[in-house]
Design a protein around this motif. Structure first.
Motif, mmCIF file in Angstrom:
data_model
loop_
_atom_site.group_PDB
_atom_site.id
_atom_site.type_symbol
_atom_site.label_atom_id
_atom_site.label_comp_id
_atom_site.label_asym_id
_atom_site.label_seq_id
_atom_site.Cartn_x
_atom_site.Cartn_y
_atom_site.Cartn_z
ATOM 1 N N HIS A 213 4.225 4.983 -5.155
ATOM 2 C CA HIS A 213 3.301 5.817 -4.439
ATOM 3 C C HIS A 213 3.347 6.074 -3.278
ATOM 4 N N GLU A 214 2.844 7.590 -3.078
ATOM 5 C CA GLU A 214 3.151 8.215 -1.912
ATOM 6 C C GLU A 214 2.326 7.434 -0.716
ATOM 7 N N ASP A 215 1.188 6.943 -0.873
ATOM 8 C CA ASP A 215 0.287 6.651 0.106
ATOM 9 C C ASP A 215 0.575 5.096 0.595
ATOM 10 N N VAL A 216 1.717 4.502 -0.306
ATOM 11 C CA VAL A 216 1.999 3.087 0.196
ATOM 12 C C VAL A 216 3.074 3.162 1.312
ATOM 13 N N MET A 217 2.919 2.360 2.287
ATOM 14 C CA MET A 217 3.834 2.469 3.372
ATOM 15 C C MET A 217 5.309 1.761 2.722
ATOM 16 N N LYS A 218 6.166 2.469 3.223
ATOM 17 C CA LYS A 218 7.628 1.759 3.170
ATOM 18 C C LYS A 218 8.036 0.571 4.051
ATOM 19 N N ILE A 219 7.683 0.649 5.114
ATOM 20 C CA ILE A 219 7.743 -0.225 6.289
ATOM 21 C C ILE A 219 6.557 -0.757 6.957
ATOM 22 N N PRO A 220 5.849 -1.626 6.976
ATOM 23 C CA PRO A 220 6.353 -2.902 5.972
ATOM 24 C C PRO A 220 5.853 -2.268 4.364
ATOM 25 N N GLY A 221 6.911 -3.018 3.460
ATOM 26 C CA GLY A 221 6.737 -2.697 2.432
ATOM 27 C C GLY A 221 5.721 -3.507 1.338
ATOM 28 N N PRO A 222 5.652 -3.245 0.202
ATOM 29 C CA PRO A 222 4.753 -4.232 -0.651
ATOM 30 C C PRO A 222 5.315 -5.501 -1.002
ATOM 31 N N ASP A 223 4.311 -6.440 -1.161
ATOM 32 C CA ASP A 223 4.732 -7.748 -1.517
ATOM 33 C C ASP A 223 4.043 -8.491 -2.840
ATOM 34 N N VAL A 224 4.725 -9.339 -3.500
ATOM 35 C CA VAL A 224 3.858 -9.824 -4.763
ATOM 36 C C VAL A 224 3.798 -11.202 -4.509
ATOM 37 N N LEU A 225 2.438 -11.676 -4.503
ATOM 38 C CA LEU A 225 2.128 -13.188 -4.425
ATOM 39 C C LEU A 225 1.728 -13.696 -5.714
ATOM 40 N N PHE A 226 2.261 -14.878 -6.082
ATOM 41 C CA PHE A 226 1.738 -15.581 -7.225
ATOM 42 C C PHE A 226 0.806 -16.519 -6.798
ATOM 43 N N ARG A 227 -0.552 -15.885 -7.056
ATOM 44 C CA ARG A 227 -1.590 -16.707 -6.561
ATOM 45 C C ARG A 227 -2.319 -17.942 -7.108
ATOM 46 N N ASN B 226 -2.261 3.966 5.288
ATOM 47 C CA ASN B 226 -2.905 4.461 6.221
ATOM 48 C C ASN B 226 -4.018 5.409 5.815
ATOM 49 N N ASN B 227 -4.140 5.407 4.308
ATOM 50 C CA ASN B 227 -5.058 6.229 3.875
ATOM 51 C C ASN B 227 -6.439 5.410 3.614
ATOM 52 N N LEU B 228 -6.902 5.070 4.564
ATOM 53 C CA LEU B 228 -7.990 4.128 4.609
ATOM 54 C C LEU B 228 -9.333 4.579 4.097
ATOM 55 N N PHE B 229 -9.570 6.027 4.083
ATOM 56 C CA PHE B 229 -10.705 6.499 3.656
ATOM 57 C C PHE B 229 -10.884 6.638 2.173
#
Length: 282
Positions: A208-222, A238-241
């Motif tokens: 997805h273009e709106d997701v920052m590459k650095i820092p990248g996404p992370d997955v947590l086993f909740r 940074n697409n807060l709105f």
């Protein structure tokens, strides 16, 4: 020259000892034009500083707003004095009236004080993304009494400044990076390949273009829930709105990826046990 002098001294209005002459009007115009000129110089100065990177947008906005109010107050005082009125005499003679107005307009003055606090401390400034009372909006303008927000539905919301100082307000833009961490919770059925789930969630976010590459996404086993395995996909953007649109796109992508890879999202289940009692013999 003599005619011009007579023109300036021409009486426009007269009441008792007070008289309004042409040169009084001329003085008023000069005072307010001078005030506008000073504000224009201030705008140019801070605009240049902002372009040079020596001052951020929020600080520039707050300083300009405070200086605007200050200069106009000074201009009004000088203008009233140029008409022949003494400010000290006016204030002394209207003390009772001012006390009455103060009691009747307590909320109004509270909002004014809150406006000065917001502008001086810069807790909220133009362009910030804030959340108040469960409503997320972009700050359009911070005034002395009210602050205007534009909600995600593109509706202008007018908020009294006391709400911004007395209530719990989340400012998503307060950090200098303008980047915020978000999370999407996903449940999968017991027996699912957890490593595969982690890989698919990461891929959906990275694409997805709106997701920052650095820092990248992370997955947590909740958590191990009662009927599912609980995962959390965290990412920075940074697409807060318009982040709800980004989250919606990611959910569509996750649902598609799970279907293609036979990962099951469980639905709530409840087991009902029916116990049969022995019948009574007649």
């Amino acid at each position: 020259m003599e005619r011009f002098k007579h023109f300036l001294e021409y009486t426009i209005f007269e009441l008792g000892e007070f008289s309004l002459h042409v040169f009084n009007i001329f003085n008023l115009l000069v005072i307010f034009l001078l005030a506008r000129f000073v504000l224009w110089i201030i705008h140019l100065y801070f605009k240049r500083k902002h372009k040079e990177g020596k001052i951020d947008h929020g600080k520039k906005y707050a300083i300009i707003q405070l200086l605007t109010y200050l200069i106009y107050v000074i201009a009004i005082i000088v203008a009233v004095d140029s008409l022949g009125f003494k400010i000290t005499v006016i204030l002394a003679g209207s003390t009772a009236l001012l006390v009455g107005l103060g009691l009747g307009l307590q909320d109004f003055f509270r909002d004014l004080v809150a406006g000065f606090i917001i502008l001086s401390e810069r807790t909220v400034t133009s362009g910030d993304i804030v959340e108040i009372g469960g409503i997320v909006g972009k700050v359009k303008d911070v005034g002395l009494r009210t602050t205007s927000l534009i909600t995600r539905e593109d509706i202008v919301m007018i908020v009294p400044n006391t709400r911004l100082t007395n209530e719990h307000v989340i400012n998503w833009s307060q950090n200098n990076s303008k980047v915020t961490r978000f999370e999407i919770r996903v449940n999968v059925a017991f027996g699912s390949d957890t490593q595969k789930v982690c890989t698919l969630l990461t891929q959906c976010a990275e694409n997805h273009e709106d997701v920052m590459k650095i820092p990248g996404p992370d997955v947590l086993f909740r958590e191990f829930e009662k009927g599912s395995l609980d995962f959390g996909l965290t990412f920075y953007s940074n697409n807060l709105f318009r982040i709800e649109r980004t989250k919606s796109d990611l959910r569509f992508a996750i649902d598609k990826a799970f279907r293609e890879n036979n990962i099951v999202i469980p639905f709530p289940q409840q087991d009902v046990w029916v116990r049969q009692f022995p019948q009574k013999e007649e």
